[in-house]
Design an enzyme around this catalytic site. Sequence first.
Site, mmCIF file in Angstrom:
data_model
loop_
_atom_site.group_PDB
_atom_site.id
_atom_site.type_symbol
_atom_site.label_atom_id
_atom_site.label_comp_id
_atom_site.label_asym_id
_atom_site.label_seq_id
_atom_site.Cartn_x
_atom_site.Cartn_y
_atom_site.Cartn_z
ATOM 1 N N ALA A 83 27.646 76.928 -26.233
ATOM 2 C CA ALA A 83 27.992 78.463 -26.747
ATOM 3 C C ALA A 83 29.157 78.987 -26.305
ATOM 4 C CB ALA A 83 26.742 79.359 -26.716
ATOM 5 N N THR A 126 36.233 71.890 -21.410
ATOM 6 C CA THR A 126 37.186 71.392 -22.409
ATOM 7 C C THR A 126 38.419 71.068 -21.482
ATOM 8 O OG1 THR A 126 39.052 72.288 -23.787
ATOM 9 C CG2 THR A 126 38.124 73.808 -22.437
ATOM 10 N N ASP A 127 39.164 69.957 -21.849
ATOM 11 C CA ASP A 127 40.473 69.342 -21.270
ATOM 12 C C ASP A 127 41.420 70.594 -21.268
ATOM 13 O OD1 ASP A 127 41.166 69.503 -23.729
ATOM 14 O OD2 ASP A 127 42.083 67.592 -24.029
ATOM 15 N N GLU A 128 41.362 71.607 -21.820
ATOM 16 C CA GLU A 128 42.337 72.888 -21.868
ATOM 17 C C GLU A 128 42.329 73.434 -20.420
ATOM 18 O OE1 GLU A 128 42.974 75.408 -25.127
ATOM 19 O OE2 GLU A 128 42.438 73.567 -26.634
ATOM 20 N N TYR A 151 41.363 81.975 -23.770
ATOM 21 C CA TYR A 151 40.374 80.793 -24.096
ATOM 22 C C TYR A 151 39.979 80.097 -22.822
ATOM 23 C CZ TYR A 151 38.029 76.427 -25.498
ATOM 24 O OH TYR A 151 37.199 75.381 -25.578
ATOM 25 N N LYS A 155 37.179 79.450 -19.743
ATOM 26 C CA LYS A 155 36.214 78.351 -19.697
ATOM 27 C C LYS A 155 36.629 77.784 -18.249
ATOM 28 C CE LYS A 155 34.595 76.117 -22.369
ATOM 29 N NZ LYS A 155 33.098 76.271 -23.088
ATOM 30 N N HIS A 277 51.942 77.842 -26.016
ATOM 31 C CA HIS A 277 51.376 76.770 -26.895
ATOM 32 C C HIS A 277 51.381 75.632 -25.684
ATOM 33 C CE1 HIS A 277 51.232 74.569 -31.068
ATOM 34 N NE2 HIS A 277 50.157 74.195 -29.935
HETATM 35 P P1 NAD Z 1 32.159 76.476 -32.321
HETATM 36 O O1 NAD Z 1 32.961 77.889 -32.312
HETATM 37 O O2 NAD Z 1 32.040 75.846 -33.474
HETATM 38 O O3 NAD Z 1 30.593 77.101 -32.249
HETATM 39 C C1 NAD Z 1 30.284 78.053 -31.133
HETATM 40 C C2 NAD Z 1 28.911 78.345 -31.222
HETATM 41 O O4 NAD Z 1 28.603 79.357 -30.387
HETATM 42 C C3 NAD Z 1 28.758 79.321 -32.622
HETATM 43 O O5 NAD Z 1 27.527 78.655 -33.277
HETATM 44 C C4 NAD Z 1 28.324 80.669 -32.228
HETATM 45 O O6 NAD Z 1 27.595 81.374 -32.879
HETATM 46 C C5 NAD Z 1 27.783 80.330 -30.734
HETATM 47 N N1 NAD Z 1 27.976 81.617 -29.842
HETATM 48 C C6 NAD Z 1 28.947 82.355 -29.554
HETATM 49 N N2 NAD Z 1 28.802 83.233 -28.684
HETATM 50 C C7 NAD Z 1 27.509 83.068 -28.489
HETATM 51 C C8 NAD Z 1 26.657 84.016 -27.478
HETATM 52 N N3 NAD Z 1 27.038 84.812 -26.634
HETATM 53 N N4 NAD Z 1 25.414 83.536 -27.581
HETATM 54 C C9 NAD Z 1 24.862 82.463 -28.290
HETATM 55 N N5 NAD Z 1 25.522 81.877 -29.173
HETATM 56 C C10 NAD Z 1 26.972 82.118 -29.216
HETATM 57 O O7 NAD Z 1 32.762 75.718 -31.170
HETATM 58 P P2 NAD Z 1 32.812 74.334 -31.052
HETATM 59 O O8 NAD Z 1 33.979 73.829 -31.331
HETATM 60 O O9 NAD Z 1 31.424 73.551 -31.821
HETATM 61 O O10 NAD Z 1 32.701 74.128 -29.196
HETATM 62 C C11 NAD Z 1 31.383 74.041 -28.683
HETATM 63 C C12 NAD Z 1 31.771 73.869 -27.337
HETATM 64 O O11 NAD Z 1 32.627 72.673 -27.116
HETATM 65 C C13 NAD Z 1 32.374 74.987 -26.686
HETATM 66 O O12 NAD Z 1 31.910 75.290 -25.286
HETATM 67 C C14 NAD Z 1 33.926 74.534 -26.358
HETATM 68 O O13 NAD Z 1 34.618 75.244 -25.597
HETATM 69 C C15 NAD Z 1 33.778 73.121 -26.163
HETATM 70 N N6 NAD Z 1 34.867 72.343 -26.623
HETATM 71 C C16 NAD Z 1 35.173 72.296 -28.014
HETATM 72 C C17 NAD Z 1 36.242 71.343 -28.493
HETATM 73 C C18 NAD Z 1 36.791 71.290 -29.817
HETATM 74 O O14 NAD Z 1 37.697 70.549 -30.290
HETATM 75 N N7 NAD Z 1 36.076 71.946 -30.705
HETATM 76 C C19 NAD Z 1 36.580 70.297 -27.355
HETATM 77 C C20 NAD Z 1 36.164 70.362 -26.147
HETATM 78 C C21 NAD Z 1 35.345 71.194 -25.711
HETATM 79 O O1 DAU Z 2 41.414 70.334 -26.319
HETATM 80 C C1 DAU Z 2 40.002 70.944 -26.488
HETATM 81 C C2 DAU Z 2 40.151 72.161 -27.493
HETATM 82 O O2 DAU Z 2 40.811 71.884 -28.734
HETATM 83 C C3 DAU Z 2 38.886 72.912 -27.328
HETATM 84 O O3 DAU Z 2 38.652 73.355 -26.241
HETATM 85 C C4 DAU Z 2 38.986 74.173 -28.228
HETATM 86 O O4 DAU Z 2 37.760 75.015 -28.513
HETATM 87 C C5 DAU Z 2 39.610 73.875 -29.766
HETATM 88 O O5 DAU Z 2 39.933 74.895 -30.678
HETATM 89 C C6 DAU Z 2 40.833 73.012 -29.640
HETATM 90 O O6 DAU Z 2 42.068 73.813 -29.348
HETATM 91 P P1 DAU Z 2 43.430 73.633 -30.078
HETATM 92 O O7 DAU Z 2 44.192 74.824 -29.619
HETATM 93 O O8 DAU Z 2 43.925 72.547 -29.303
HETATM 94 O O9 DAU Z 2 42.983 73.314 -31.211
HETATM 95 P P2 DAU Z 2 43.558 74.082 -32.599
HETATM 96 O O10 DAU Z 2 42.564 73.283 -33.873
HETATM 97 O O11 DAU Z 2 43.549 75.353 -32.699
HETATM 98 O O12 DAU Z 2 44.959 73.448 -32.767
HETATM 99 C C7 DAU Z 2 45.411 72.043 -32.567
HETATM 100 C C8 DAU Z 2 46.866 72.106 -32.607
HETATM 101 O O13 DAU Z 2 47.421 72.225 -33.933
HETATM 102 C C9 DAU Z 2 47.733 72.745 -31.665
HETATM 103 O O14 DAU Z 2 48.942 72.198 -31.274
HETATM 104 C C10 DAU Z 2 48.003 74.042 -32.580
HETATM 105 C C11 DAU Z 2 48.441 73.431 -33.724
HETATM 106 N N1 DAU Z 2 47.984 74.116 -35.191
HETATM 107 C C12 DAU Z 2 46.879 74.948 -35.449
HETATM 108 C C13 DAU Z 2 46.518 75.597 -36.211
HETATM 109 C C14 DAU Z 2 45.000 76.259 -36.454
HETATM 110 C C15 DAU Z 2 49.166 74.472 -35.948
HETATM 111 O O15 DAU Z 2 50.139 73.641 -35.723
HETATM 112 N N2 DAU Z 2 48.720 75.256 -37.206
HETATM 113 C C16 DAU Z 2 47.360 75.705 -37.243
HETATM 114 O O16 DAU Z 2 47.413 76.663 -38.322
#
Ligand code: NAD
Ligand code: DAU
Length: 337
Positions: A83, A126-128, A151, A155, A277
């Site tokens: 979450a 996350t790697d971020e 963000y 994290k 960025h």
């Molecule tokens: P997402 O935004 O798709 O989903 C997040 C979920 O958390 C949603 O279902 C939302 O309703 C729930 N949530 C938010 N606030 C809450 C709260 N206070 N209590 C209970 N539930 C809550 O996110 P995601 O992309 O599936 O990411 C999941 C996890 O993985 C996150 O912790 C994110 O930091 C991490 N992560 C994501 C990525 C990526 O590329 N998406 C990469 C590395 C790590």
């Molecule tokens: O690295 C892991 C992370 O990856 C997770 O922890 C985050 O939750 C997840 O959102 C993601 O972060 P990014 O910022 O890398 O993801 P995003 O999809 O928002 O953007 C990916 C790249 O694309 C980034 O360099 C920004 C660029 N971008 C993104 C959007 C939404 C664009 O150029 N145009 C866009 O409209």
Amino acid sequence: MRKILVTGGAGFIGSNFVRMVLAEHPECVVVNLDKLTYAGNLENLRGFLDHPNHKFVKGDICDGDLLARLIDEDRIDAIINFAAETHVDRSITGPKIFVETNVIGTLTLLEAAREKKLERFIQISTDEVYGALGDEGMFTEQTPLSPNSPYSASKAAADHLVKAYGHTWGVRYNITRCSNNYGPYQFPEKLIPLMINNALNDKALPVYGDGLYVRDWLYVYDHCTAVWSVLHQAPPGRVYNIGGCNEKANLEVVELILSRLDKSKSLIKHVTDRPGHDRRYAIDASRIINELGWKPSVSFEQGINKTIDWYIENHDWLTDVVSGDYKRYYQTMYGSR
Ligand code: NAD
Ligand code: DAU
């Protein structure tokens, strides 16, 4: 672990994890706690919501009483905390909820894990948290934390709290730090589903800045199997990077999507860059590969084809998600760019 509390299990990665566990590990019972924010969607659990080993609870990870009750009632062994507020752009326009959910929420979960003496607490980070790379190098688990966005700062704060609870009270934890995920059920605010959706609708594809920012992509199912390996094989107190060695510039990804969908490159529109960025992410995943024997199941080429096919086949899901709220968000984010 037989009984696990998965938080955020209606979001993108959480729902893929819940589906994987229910489909492949019949010995495991999942309690799925999700607040159902804009990013949470019960449709992501289609076909699994009523599974006998699944219980969905709508609630907030900041609610300590609810956590204590669920852990007792369902005799939970471990928490896996997916979450979070996850979108970097939203953290720039409204950072407060990121601190509330990602920091206070994780703290509340840690308190519960400590009081109830759970067998394991897995923090999905996350790697971020490592910040940005230049042209060379990769993030290892020894790379110092240096987050750049609200963000990633939230994290990183959560990661520090997890480590502190381990150090101070002996909470048995692991932290996973994965690179960018893609695949089914990703909310179309993130690069890949946003670009697929826009291309399918012949809308402009908004590429930030020069489009040469690099992300390291992993298919979501492979992230889920990595988390499962950590839960069952990792010693407590160990951090694991997760990634598939798929570095791609954003423009390359966008052009690939356009070519697979047989759409013109003229749809690409370079727009104002994201403030602060991060230029490049790249993950060294050798620890999880060598210690736990994990490896990705698909290449980027296979994964992106499966993903594009999924969004085409599940157009109803995409149309439902792209609701009134999403339209307002899209107008705010891209209207003046
Ligand atoms: P997402 O935004 O798709 O989903 C997040 C979920 O958390 C949603 O279902 C939302 O309703 C729930 N949530 C938010 N606030 C809450 C709260 N206070 N209590 C209970 N539930 C809550 O996110 P995601 O992309 O599936 O990411 C999941 C996890 O993985 C996150 O912790 C994110 O930091 C991490 N992560 C994501 C990525 C990526 O590329 N998406 C990469 C590395 C790590
Ligand atoms: O690295 C892991 C992370 O990856 C997770 O922890 C985050 O939750 C997840 O959102 C993601 O972060 P990014 O910022 O890398 O993801 P995003 O999809 O928002 O953007 C990916 C790249 O694309 C980034 O360099 C920004 C660029 N971008 C993104 C959007 C939404 C664009 O150029 N145009 C866009 O409209």
